[in-house]
Design a protein around this motif. Structure first.
Motif, short mmCIF file in Angstrom:
data_model
loop_
_atom_site.label_atom_id
_atom_site.label_comp_id
_atom_site.label_asym_id
_atom_site.label_seq_id
_atom_site.Cartn_x
_atom_site.Cartn_y
_atom_site.Cartn_z
N VAL A 82 38.08 46.25 51.64
CA VAL A 82 38.92 46.12 51.54
C VAL A 82 38.95 46.00 52.99
O VAL A 82 38.75 47.39 53.65
CB VAL A 82 40.59 47.07 50.88
N ASP A 84 42.18 47.15 55.55
CA ASP A 84 44.00 46.70 56.16
C ASP A 84 44.10 47.35 57.63
O ASP A 84 43.36 48.45 58.23
CB ASP A 84 43.72 49.21 55.84
N ARG A 124 44.47 53.42 52.47
CA ARG A 124 43.24 54.22 51.82
C ARG A 124 42.82 55.12 50.28
O ARG A 124 42.01 55.00 49.72
CB ARG A 124 42.63 55.63 53.43
N CYS A 166 43.11 52.85 48.15
CA CYS A 166 42.10 52.22 47.44
C CYS A 166 41.02 52.96 46.99
O CYS A 166 39.90 52.19 46.30
CB CYS A 166 41.02 51.21 48.82
N GLU A 167 40.34 53.64 47.43
CA GLU A 167 39.52 54.64 47.28
C GLU A 167 39.52 55.44 45.66
O GLU A 167 38.44 55.24 44.89
CB GLU A 167 39.54 56.25 47.81
N LYS A 171 37.47 50.91 45.06
CA LYS A 171 37.49 49.66 46.46
C LYS A 171 37.08 50.38 47.58
O LYS A 171 37.10 51.65 48.89
CB LYS A 171 38.96 48.89 46.76
N TYR A 211 37.03 50.68 51.67
CA TYR A 211 38.23 50.83 52.70
C TYR A 211 37.85 50.79 53.78
O TYR A 211 36.77 51.63 54.23
CB TYR A 211 39.45 52.05 52.42
#
Length: 162
Positions: free
Chosen positions: A21, A23, A34, A37-38, A42, A44
């Motif tokens: 990802v 951003d 963040r 995502c974590e 995923k 980041y």
């Protein structure tokens, strides 16, 4: 970053395949994607045009990143587009760093009071989001929705043949 934006992005990322990802507009003013995502497992990377909290890559040019074409599965941006002076140049760059078949997700305002950081240039409506996606020339499968009194989300796929 307000709660509704965080929750909507969490929902979108849960249903989006891919691990990498990016951003864009990641500087943490009052929240970040963040942790979302974590929590979803995923990877980041935060990009912004100035160094600061949550920024992993500082872009010298807001419309041309030093990132190879097709590097990310998912490109996200939340509450940044209204601060981009030339979104018709910015959206194609987001699409360029997206892998074919990858997903672009943008959350921005369609109605919100002025909030300069450092500038506040735009409010985007569904037709405007569609035009910006069209300008990129490589996006398809648009999903655009005004999801509350202030915010709009645009979701598109980088066409597999692009």
């Amino acid at each position: 970053m307000h709660t509704e934006s965080l929750e909507r992005m969490r929902r979108e990322l849960r249903r989006t395949p891919g691990q990498n990802v990016l951003d864009v507009g990641a500087y943490d003013v009052n929240g970040s994607y963040r942790p979302i995502c974590e929590a979803l497992g995923k990877s980041y990377t935060g990009l912004d045009i100035v160094p600061g909290p949550n920024v992993d890559i500082v872009a010298a040019d807001p419309y041309r990143y030093q990132i190879p074409d097709g590097s990310f599965d998912i490109v996200i941006s939340g509450q940044a587009m209204e601060h981009v002076e030339q979104p018709w140049r910015w959206v194609p760059e987001l699409a360029r760093v997206l892998k074919p078949g990858g997903t672009l997700i943008i959350i921005t305002h369609h109605n919100y009071p002025e909030h300069r950081y450092p500038v506040d240039c735009w409010r985007i409506l569904p037709d405007g989001m569609r035009v910006l996606f069209d300008i990129a020339g490589v996006l398809c499968d648009y999903q655009i929705e005004m999801f509350n009194a202030h915010d709009i989300i645009g979701r598109a796929t980088r066409c597999p043949s692009a």
